[in-house]
Motif scaffolding. Structure first.
Motif, PDB file in Angstrom:
ATOM      1  N   LEU A 244       0.833  -1.204   0.000  1.00 41.14           N
ATOM      2  CA  LEU A 244       0.000   0.000   0.000  1.00 41.14           C
ATOM      3  C   LEU A 244       0.874   1.263   0.000  1.00 41.14           C
ATOM      4  N   THR A 288      -8.140  -1.206  -4.099  1.00 44.03           N
ATOM      5  CA  THR A 288      -7.418  -0.187  -3.336  1.00 44.03           C
ATOM      6  C   THR A 288      -6.619   0.728  -4.252  1.00 44.03           C
ATOM      7  N   LYS A 292      -6.873   4.826  -4.898  1.00 43.17           N
ATOM      8  CA  LYS A 292      -5.755   5.745  -4.719  1.00 43.17           C
ATOM      9  C   LYS A 292      -5.515   6.628  -5.940  1.00 43.17           C
TER      10      LYS A 292
END
Length: 322
Positions: A244, A288, A292
């Motif tokens: 991440l 995810t 972003k």
């Protein structure tokens, strides 16, 4: 992304184009047993008529492809669609990354005719989108940047409608090299981070994580019209939090496209697979990454840098215009 499936070792139709011994530089590394692959990793061996025709054109032009050298599991699918990723500047890399199946050593001199040979193959295959990559050439003053530029120019001259994606090395300590490549105006410039920074010493010891991030950022500063792309492998022992953070680093560099695929160990002398990441975790990474801000994300066990590159390029252009 560099992998080797069982059929690529055994099937005579997929033997590598060279008879030279593979990886003499790795003979002293400890053996790491190969793990059995889960069901979601397995693919069929190639063998269609279209695959054979693509292979013939590659051979006639005496070209190297990363599809073969890296033992890509998607070779059957891609070559059946007449899509091949050309690897310029030879089949010998000056680095010895622990994940990679490309041989290491002192490369041969550059072939001045290679850009034309690649352009000829692109025209014969009728490619709408082509991916060109290379080995690392730390032995060259410009890291091979001028050769990349010449290859782009040759393709443009022979196939002006073909979009061009390049997957470059990091040009570490090669002043002005990136500027030379960007000036040639590829449509997509890809440079893979390969793994999270904590794994660089073991997995990619010749590279520097933040140099690679900065290279991608610099592309946008030089020419914001060029799409940028980067990819990593998972299953090398990284934590989810590290992946991440890597996503955030790439978004800070304004990277458009992220690919995430499963690392597969090429031989017993390469870095071990620490974990086979299940498909649902790839899907979570994909969601995810989109959250972003990436324009495009491909995250599956069999995702590789140039897999479906042409379709993905069309989607990139559409999403930039929204």
């Amino acid at each position: 992304m560099t992998v080797l499936l069982d059929f690529l070792n055994d099937d005579p139709r997929t033997k590598l184009r060279t008879d030279r011994p593979r990886h003499p530089e790795k003979v002293n590394r400890p053996d790491t047993p190969l793990q059995k692959k889960p069901a979601w990793i397995r693919v069929k061996a190639p063998g269609s008529a279209q695959w054979t025709e693509t292979r013939r054109i590659v051979r006639e032009n005496k070209l190297v492809t990363v599809c073969e050298e890296a033992g890509c599991p998607n070779i059957g699918e891609c070559w059946a669609k007449r899509h091949a990723t050309f690897m310029i500047m030879g089949d010998t890399c000056t680095r010895a990354c622990a994940f990679c199946n490309v041989r290491t050593g002192l490369p041969d001199p550059l072939d001045a005719d290679e850009p034309g040979k690649v352009a000829d193959a692109v025209a014969k295959l009728g490619l709408e989108h082509v991916v060109v990559t290379s080995v690392d050439r730390d032995d060259l003053a410009d890291g091979g940047a001028a050769h990349f530029a010449a290859t782009i120019a040759a393709i443009r001259a022979m196939s002006p409608a073909t979009s061009i994606e390049i997957l470059t090395p990091d040009f570490l300590r090669k002043h002005g090299a990136l500027e030379t490549v960007v000036a040639a105006r590829p449509d997509v410039l890809n440079h893979n981070l390969e793994t999270v920074p904590s794994k660089y010493l073991a997995v990619r010891p010749g590279a520097r994580y933040f140099h690679s991030v900065r290279l991608l950022q610099r592309v946008k500063e030089l020419d914001p019209r060029i799409f940028t792309k980067s990819g990593i492998m998972v299953g090398l022992g990284e934590d989810r939090s590290e992946v991440l953070q890597l996503m955030d680093d790439l978004r800070s560099a304004d990277v458009d496209f992220l690919t995430i695929g499963q690392y597969l160990q090429p031989t017993r002398k390469h870095h071990a697979v620490m974990r086979f990441v299940p498909p649902d975790e790839f899907e979570a990474y994909r969601k995810t990454a989109y959250a972003k801000g990436f324009l495009m994300v491909s995250a599956t066990p069999l995702t590789r840098s140039s897999h479906h590159a042409g379709d993905d390029f069309r989607k990139l252009r559409e999403r930039r215009s929204i």
